[in-house]
Design a protein around this motif. Structure first.
Motif, PDB file in Angstrom:
ATOM      1  N   ILE A  12      13.190  12.561  11.437  1.00  0.00           N
ATOM      2  CA  ILE A  12      13.242  12.098   9.456  1.00  0.00           C
ATOM      3  C   ILE A  12      13.208  11.274   9.172  1.00  0.00           C
ATOM      4  O   ILE A  12      14.144  10.107   9.725  1.00  0.00           O
ATOM      5  N   LEU A  13      11.788  10.371   8.126  1.00  0.00           N
ATOM      6  CA  LEU A  13      11.954   9.083   7.238  1.00  0.00           C
ATOM      7  C   LEU A  13      12.522   9.548   6.362  1.00  0.00           C
ATOM      8  O   LEU A  13      11.554  10.020   5.556  1.00  0.00           O
ATOM      9  N   ARG A  14      14.142   9.002   6.268  1.00  0.00           N
ATOM     10  CA  ARG A  14      14.318   9.341   4.962  1.00  0.00           C
ATOM     11  C   ARG A  14      13.536   8.561   3.627  1.00  0.00           C
ATOM     12  O   ARG A  14      14.042   8.718   2.842  1.00  0.00           O
ATOM     13  N   ASN A  15      13.621   7.540   3.960  1.00  0.00           N
ATOM     14  CA  ASN A  15      12.878   6.215   2.336  1.00  0.00           C
ATOM     15  C   ASN A  15      11.552   6.519   2.698  1.00  0.00           C
ATOM     16  O   ASN A  15      10.396   5.547   1.998  1.00  0.00           O
ATOM     17  N   PHE A  16      10.349   7.326   3.095  1.00  0.00           N
ATOM     18  CA  PHE A  16       9.003   7.939   3.227  1.00  0.00           C
ATOM     19  C   PHE A  16       8.634   6.863   1.723  1.00  0.00           C
ATOM     20  O   PHE A  16       7.896   6.058   1.554  1.00  0.00           O
ATOM     21  N   SER A  17       9.246   7.629   0.183  1.00  0.00           N
ATOM     22  CA  SER A  17       8.958   7.261  -0.995  1.00  0.00           C
ATOM     23  C   SER A  17       8.990   5.922  -1.310  1.00  0.00           C
ATOM     24  O   SER A  17       7.956   4.689  -1.634  1.00  0.00           O
ATOM     25  N   GLU A  18       9.170   5.365  -0.213  1.00  0.00           N
ATOM     26  CA  GLU A  18      10.084   3.734  -0.668  1.00  0.00           C
ATOM     27  C   GLU A  18       9.083   3.189  -0.084  1.00  0.00           C
ATOM     28  O   GLU A  18       8.588   2.168  -0.704  1.00  0.00           O
ATOM     29  N   ILE A  19       8.635   3.823   0.711  1.00  0.00           N
ATOM     30  CA  ILE A  19       7.826   2.746   1.633  1.00  0.00           C
ATOM     31  C   ILE A  19       6.485   2.425   1.250  1.00  0.00           C
ATOM     32  O   ILE A  19       5.430   1.906   0.916  1.00  0.00           O
ATOM     33  N   VAL A  20       5.975   4.121   0.782  1.00  0.00           N
ATOM     34  CA  VAL A  20       4.782   3.950   0.146  1.00  0.00           C
ATOM     35  C   VAL A  20       4.592   3.743  -1.487  1.00  0.00           C
ATOM     36  O   VAL A  20       3.629   2.836  -1.648  1.00  0.00           O
ATOM     37  N   ASP A  21       5.428   3.516  -1.799  1.00  0.00           N
ATOM     38  CA  ASP A  21       5.667   2.583  -3.370  1.00  0.00           C
ATOM     39  C   ASP A  21       5.727   0.745  -3.166  1.00  0.00           C
ATOM     40  O   ASP A  21       4.695   1.126  -3.906  1.00  0.00           O
ATOM     41  N   ALA A  22       6.283   1.066  -2.033  1.00  0.00           N
ATOM     42  CA  ALA A  22       6.025  -0.453  -1.858  1.00  0.00           C
ATOM     43  C   ALA A  22       4.598  -0.927  -1.548  1.00  0.00           C
ATOM     44  O   ALA A  22       3.744  -1.667  -1.019  1.00  0.00           O
ATOM     45  N   MET A  23       3.819  -0.202  -0.919  1.00  0.00           N
ATOM     46  CA  MET A  23       2.997   0.207  -0.242  1.00  0.00           C
ATOM     47  C   MET A  23       1.718  -0.112  -1.034  1.00  0.00           C
ATOM     48  O   MET A  23       0.492  -0.545  -1.004  1.00  0.00           O
ATOM     49  N   ASP A  24       2.046   0.438  -2.374  1.00  0.00           N
ATOM     50  CA  ASP A  24       1.205   0.900  -3.064  1.00  0.00           C
ATOM     51  C   ASP A  24      -0.840   1.963  -2.198  1.00  0.00           C
ATOM     52  O   ASP A  24      -1.082   1.294  -3.093  1.00  0.00           O
ATOM     53  N   ARG A  25       0.086   3.086  -2.269  1.00  0.00           N
ATOM     54  CA  ARG A  25      -1.108   3.543  -1.600  1.00  0.00           C
ATOM     55  C   ARG A  25      -0.768   4.752  -2.118  1.00  0.00           C
ATOM     56  O   ARG A  25       0.469   5.238  -1.955  1.00  0.00           O
ATOM     57  N   ASP A  26      -1.748   6.361  -1.841  1.00  0.00           N
ATOM     58  CA  ASP A  26      -1.362   7.211  -1.985  1.00  0.00           C
ATOM     59  C   ASP A  26      -0.777   7.818  -0.324  1.00  0.00           C
ATOM     60  O   ASP A  26      -0.539   7.791   0.654  1.00  0.00           O
ATOM     61  N   ALA A  27       0.189   8.900  -1.303  1.00  0.00           N
ATOM     62  CA  ALA A  27       1.804   8.790  -0.581  1.00  0.00           C
ATOM     63  C   ALA A  27       0.783  10.047   1.463  1.00  0.00           C
ATOM     64  O   ALA A  27       0.880   9.695   2.800  1.00  0.00           O
ATOM     65  N   ASN A  28      -0.513  10.629   0.237  1.00  0.00           N
ATOM     66  CA  ASN A  28      -0.970  11.637   1.488  1.00  0.00           C
ATOM     67  C   ASN A  28      -2.244  10.945   2.915  1.00  0.00           C
ATOM     68  O   ASN A  28      -1.745  11.436   3.844  1.00  0.00           O
ATOM     69  N   HIS A  29      -2.056   9.873   1.698  1.00  0.00           N
ATOM     70  CA  HIS A  29      -3.497   8.933   3.340  1.00  0.00           C
ATOM     71  C   HIS A  29      -2.732   8.442   4.213  1.00  0.00           C
ATOM     72  O   HIS A  29      -2.462   7.938   5.051  1.00  0.00           O
ATOM     73  N   VAL A  30      -1.238   7.686   3.901  1.00  0.00           N
ATOM     74  CA  VAL A  30       0.327   7.573   4.519  1.00  0.00           C
ATOM     75  C   VAL A  30      -0.038   8.827   5.708  1.00  0.00           C
ATOM     76  O   VAL A  30       1.161   8.271   6.741  1.00  0.00           O
ATOM     77  N   PHE A  31       1.030   9.594   4.801  1.00  0.00           N
ATOM     78  CA  PHE A  31       1.424  10.680   6.151  1.00  0.00           C
ATOM     79  C   PHE A  31       0.120  11.375   7.033  1.00  0.00           C
ATOM     80  O   PHE A  31       1.025  11.178   8.259  1.00  0.00           O
ATOM     81  N   GLN A  32      -1.127  11.323   6.775  1.00  0.00           N
ATOM     82  CA  GLN A  32      -2.003  11.357   7.539  1.00  0.00           C
ATOM     83  C   GLN A  32      -2.059  11.179   8.509  1.00  0.00           C
ATOM     84  O   GLN A  32      -2.205  11.330   9.749  1.00  0.00           O
ATOM     85  N   TYR A  33      -2.133   9.534   7.792  1.00  0.00           N
ATOM     86  CA  TYR A  33      -2.197   8.091   9.022  1.00  0.00           C
ATOM     87  C   TYR A  33      -1.174   8.739  10.239  1.00  0.00           C
ATOM     88  O   TYR A  33      -1.505   8.271  11.386  1.00  0.00           O
ATOM     89  N   LEU A  34      -0.300   8.335   9.430  1.00  0.00           N
ATOM     90  CA  LEU A  34       1.134   8.471  10.335  1.00  0.00           C
ATOM     91  C   LEU A  34       1.536   9.729  11.485  1.00  0.00           C
ATOM     92  O   LEU A  34       1.468   9.862  12.574  1.00  0.00           O
ATOM     93  N   LEU A  35       0.726  11.902  11.060  1.00  0.00           N
ATOM     94  CA  LEU A  35       0.304  12.606  12.174  1.00  0.00           C
ATOM     95  C   LEU A  35      -1.049  12.249  13.013  1.00  0.00           C
ATOM     96  O   LEU A  35      -0.470  12.000  14.319  1.00  0.00           O
ATOM     97  N   ASN A  36      -1.578  11.803  12.436  1.00  0.00           N
ATOM     98  CA  ASN A  36      -2.312  11.428  13.218  1.00  0.00           C
ATOM     99  C   ASN A  36      -2.351  10.093  14.809  1.00  0.00           C
ATOM    100  O   ASN A  36      -2.825  10.423  15.674  1.00  0.00           O
TER     101      ASN A  36
END
Ligand SMILES: [Zn+2]
Length: 136
Positions: free
Chosen positions: A42-66
């Motif tokens: 579990i990556l517990r602070n995913f939304s916090e990381i995505v907010d800091a990145m200012d990127r689309d959560a799904n794009h970051v998520f799919q990248y990590l999965l791949n």
């Protein structure tokens, strides 16, 4: 001097302010808060990381999965990955996302935006104006 010339001179001057760029470069990412629970990670602070990145959560998520070669689900603030994924690997992939999709190649500022042009997507730096192609 026309207004247009004046504006472009001003723009160029603004781009040359080094403090501005160094100010932006102090941008930091929250440390990933990773928990291995049973057979999932579990990556517990995913939304916090995505907010800091200012990127689309799904794009970051799919990248990590791949990149991690696993499947998973997004919950409200966190993501759940199948299997025990070493936290070090997740951190490495977050860093490589930042290098690939966020940092300017010229000045290293993180203040960049995707810019779609025909069939290519460019990463445009808001600090120095540089662009480079990215594959989404
Ligand atoms: Zn730049």
């Amino acid at each position: 001097m026309s207004n247009r010339d004046y504006d472009s001179l001003l723009d160029r001057a603004r781009e040359r302010i080094p403090e501005d760029i160094s100010e932006r470069s102090r941008w930091t990412m929250p440390t990933p808060d990773i928990l291995i629970e049973g057979s999932q990670t579990i990556l517990r602070n995913f939304s916090e990381i995505v907010d800091a990145m200012d990127r689309d959560a799904n794009h970051v998520f799919q990248y990590l999965l791949n990149e991690l070669g696993t499947s998973g689900t997004i919950e409200q603030f966190r993501i759940m990955l199948k299997g025990k994924v070493p936290p070090k690997r997740i951190k490495e992939k977050i860093v490589s996302y930042v290098k690939t999709y966020i940092l300017c190649a010229e000045c290293k500022a993180p203040d960049t935006r995707f810019l779609r042009e025909d069939r290519t997507t460019l990463l445009k730096c808001q600090a120095c104006g540089a662009t480079r192609p990215v594959r989404l």
